[in-house]
Design a protein around this motif. Structure first.
Motif, short mmCIF file in Angstrom:
data_model
loop_
_atom_site.label_atom_id
_atom_site.label_comp_id
_atom_site.label_asym_id
_atom_site.label_seq_id
_atom_site.Cartn_x
_atom_site.Cartn_y
_atom_site.Cartn_z
N UNK A 266 -1.66 -33.09 0.76
CA UNK A 266 -0.88 -34.31 0.98
C UNK A 266 -1.74 -35.57 0.99
N UNK A 267 -2.83 -35.55 1.72
CA UNK A 267 -3.68 -36.74 1.81
C UNK A 267 -4.30 -37.09 0.47
N UNK A 268 -4.88 -36.13 -0.28
CA UNK A 268 -5.39 -36.48 -1.62
C UNK A 268 -4.32 -37.05 -2.54
N UNK A 269 -3.09 -36.52 -2.44
CA UNK A 269 -2.00 -37.06 -3.26
C UNK A 269 -1.71 -38.50 -2.87
N UNK A 270 -1.68 -38.77 -1.58
CA UNK A 270 -1.42 -40.13 -1.10
C UNK A 270 -2.55 -41.08 -1.51
N UNK A 271 -3.80 -40.61 -1.40
CA UNK A 271 -4.94 -41.44 -1.79
C UNK A 271 -4.89 -41.79 -3.28
N UNK A 272 -4.52 -40.82 -4.08
CA UNK A 272 -4.39 -41.06 -5.52
C UNK A 272 -3.30 -42.10 -5.78
N UNK A 273 -2.18 -41.96 -5.08
CA UNK A 273 -1.09 -42.92 -5.23
C UNK A 273 -1.52 -44.33 -4.80
N UNK A 274 -2.34 -44.42 -3.77
CA UNK A 274 -2.83 -45.72 -3.29
C UNK A 274 -3.59 -46.46 -4.39
N UNK A 275 -4.44 -45.72 -5.11
CA UNK A 275 -5.19 -46.35 -6.20
C UNK A 275 -4.27 -46.74 -7.35
N UNK A 283 5.02 -46.87 -11.55
CA UNK A 283 5.87 -45.74 -11.92
C UNK A 283 5.15 -44.41 -11.70
N UNK A 284 3.86 -44.38 -12.05
CA UNK A 284 3.08 -43.16 -11.82
C UNK A 284 2.99 -42.84 -10.33
N UNK A 285 2.81 -43.89 -9.52
CA UNK A 285 2.72 -43.69 -8.07
C UNK A 285 4.04 -43.16 -7.52
N UNK A 286 5.15 -43.71 -8.00
CA UNK A 286 6.46 -43.27 -7.52
C UNK A 286 6.71 -41.81 -7.84
N UNK A 287 6.38 -41.41 -9.06
CA UNK A 287 6.59 -40.02 -9.48
C UNK A 287 5.79 -39.08 -8.57
N UNK A 292 5.62 -35.57 -3.31
CA UNK A 292 4.85 -35.30 -2.09
C UNK A 292 5.65 -35.54 -0.82
N UNK A 293 6.46 -36.60 -0.80
CA UNK A 293 7.16 -37.01 0.43
C UNK A 293 8.02 -35.92 1.06
N UNK A 294 8.92 -35.30 0.32
CA UNK A 294 9.81 -34.31 0.96
C UNK A 294 9.05 -33.15 1.59
N UNK A 295 7.99 -32.70 0.91
CA UNK A 295 7.20 -31.58 1.43
C UNK A 295 6.44 -32.00 2.68
N UNK A 296 5.87 -33.20 2.67
CA UNK A 296 5.13 -33.70 3.84
C UNK A 296 6.06 -33.87 5.03
N UNK A 297 7.25 -34.38 4.80
CA UNK A 297 8.20 -34.58 5.90
C UNK A 297 8.61 -33.24 6.50
N UNK A 317 5.16 -49.17 -3.50
CA UNK A 317 5.31 -49.02 -4.95
C UNK A 317 6.56 -49.73 -5.47
N UNK A 318 7.51 -50.00 -4.58
CA UNK A 318 8.72 -50.73 -4.97
C UNK A 318 8.55 -52.23 -4.78
N UNK A 319 8.16 -52.66 -3.55
CA UNK A 319 8.20 -54.10 -3.30
C UNK A 319 7.05 -54.86 -3.96
N UNK A 320 5.98 -54.15 -4.35
CA UNK A 320 4.89 -54.83 -5.06
C UNK A 320 5.14 -54.91 -6.58
N UNK A 321 6.13 -54.18 -7.03
CA UNK A 321 6.45 -54.15 -8.44
C UNK A 321 7.34 -55.35 -8.80
N UNK A 322 6.84 -56.24 -9.66
CA UNK A 322 7.63 -57.42 -10.03
C UNK A 322 8.89 -57.05 -10.81
N UNK A 323 8.92 -55.81 -11.33
CA UNK A 323 10.09 -55.38 -12.06
C UNK A 323 11.09 -54.62 -11.22
N UNK A 324 10.87 -54.58 -9.90
CA UNK A 324 11.77 -53.84 -9.01
C UNK A 324 13.14 -54.52 -8.97
#
Length: 390
Positions: A266-275, A283-287, A292-297, A317-324
């Motif tokens: 979970x943590x490596x997945x989150x760290x990858x998403x952070x970058x 979009x890559x981060x959201x995918x 990861x989220x449902x399994x972590x929860x 990943x949503x609110x920083x995206x200007x195309x959201x």
């Protein structure tokens, strides 16, 4: 930082290169720098005290620890006013004269302590575990006292974590390079330096630690864990491409070792998403985070700090995206409002993760307002045009 550079010219030496003083083990790139340090750098005065302290590395660790304790006590002075240490029951430490700290999630009158008391208590527990040859689980549980509050069960943070990192390093620095506790102490020191935002110093420690682990043939999971910490430090220093590359490799490594459903992934997945988010690859981060989220929860629980951080990044990943879309921003705000309530209840209002969630919530609300504002202005313009035509 630990001593990985020449004491005179600061040439990088790692953990194994260069020349050492025969008495105190101060490190140099060669004999010229050693002679210069003795004649002009004051080493002739420091050599004996360093040797008496256990060598240059131990002397440096002791000095850095004392400095870090002073910084931590000063930073916590207002919060700890009128309180006493829950270990020794004194306000001022009887021997070191240091003040109190509290860098966890304890609230009210709980959790106040001296760094020296916390460090000594943890040392005693580990000494007992070694003497009695306790098993892995017992050793791991006792080691947690080096970085986790025994009362609220949350990690220490900020300058308190940094002081505890130096406390741990000075305790085990004298052990052989292959000793497990020495390696653990180096890891904890790097994390403590990051917690205090001393990222350049943390980088020096973590790069040296990774080099050590590879040299002694450490297990793959240990190397992956060290790369996880190092990649996060790269990100903090703005070295985003290096961070992304290493985090991607670490995530892939954890997937091969443990699989996608394991808590270690979970943590490596989150760290990858952070970058990915830092590089605006939303979009890559959201995918990745949707997987990861449902399994972590389910595995970690809604109140686990790791779960909170994973969901926080999903909102980013949503609110920083200007195309959201408007709905995307609304979802981000709703998620962060829920996270803020949970974080305040579990971690407390001053805990770094709670503070980060609150700041992100403000940013998400601002993004939502900015999206709604043009609609309001357009309506006002339409009204003005309508009345002008009358």
């Amino acid at each position: 930082m630990i001593l990985t550079q020449c004491a005179v010219c600061a040439a990088p030496l790692g953990l194994s290169l260069g020349k050492k003083c025969g008495r105190c083990s101060t490190r140099y790139c060669g004999p010229e720098c050693q002679v210069q340090h003795w004649k002009e750098g004051g080493h002739d005065q420091l050599c004996k005290p360093m040797k008496k302290a256990g060598g240059a590395e131990q002397y440096n660790a002791n000095k850095k620890y004392t400095e870090a304790v002073t910084v931590a006590a000063e930073a916590c002075a207002e919060d700890t006013k009128g309180q006493t240490c829950y270990i020794c029951t004194q306000a001022v430490h009887w021997k070191t004269k240091e003040g109190l700290v509290r860098g966890c999630s304890c609230r009210g009158t709980a959790g106040f302590a001296h760094v020296s008391c916390l460090a000594e208590e943890a040392k005693v527990l580990m000494d007992e575990a070694e003497e009695n040859n306790l098993g892995y689980d017992a050793m791991t549980e006792r080691w947690r006292r080096r970085y986790k509050c025994s009362l609220c069960e949350q990690d220490y943070h900020g300058v308190v974590a940094c002081a505890l990192g130096w406390a741990c390093w000075k305790t085990y620095v004298g052990r052989p390079e292959t000793a497990e506790l020495r390696s653990f102490a180096m890891k904890l020191l790097g994390l403590g330096l990051c917690a205090a935002k001393h990222y350049a110093d943390a980088l020096s420690v973590q790069e040296a630690h990774l080099s050590l682990l590879r040299r002694i043939g450490a297990p793959e999971d240990s190397i992956l864990g060290m790369q996880t910490n190092l990649s996060s430090t790269y990100g903090q220093l703005g070295r985003d491409e290096e961070a992304l590359s290493m985090k991607r490799d670490v995530y892939s490594g954890h997937l091969k070792l443990y699989g996608a459903q394991n808590r270690h992934t979970f943590i490596p997945a989150n760290n990858y998403a952070t970058s990915l988010i830092s590089l605006e690859r939303f979009e890559e981060a959201k995918v990745l985070l949707r997987k990861t989220m449902p399994v972590a929860r389910r595995v970690l629980g809604e109140g686990c700090e790791a779960t909170l951080i994973i969901r926080l990044n999903y909102a980013k990943a949503f609110y920083r995206d200007t195309g959201a879309t408007h709905d995307d921003l609304r979802e981000a705000v709703t998620t962060l409002e829920e996270l803020e309530t949970t974080a305040r209840r579990v971690l407390g209002g001053s805990y770094p993760t709670t503070v980060t969630i609150e700041a992100s919530l403000q940013d998400a609300r601002a993004a939502l307002r900015a999206r709604e504002a043009p609609e309001v202005l357009q309506t006002a313009d339409d009204l003005a045009a309508h009345f002008d035509s009358l």
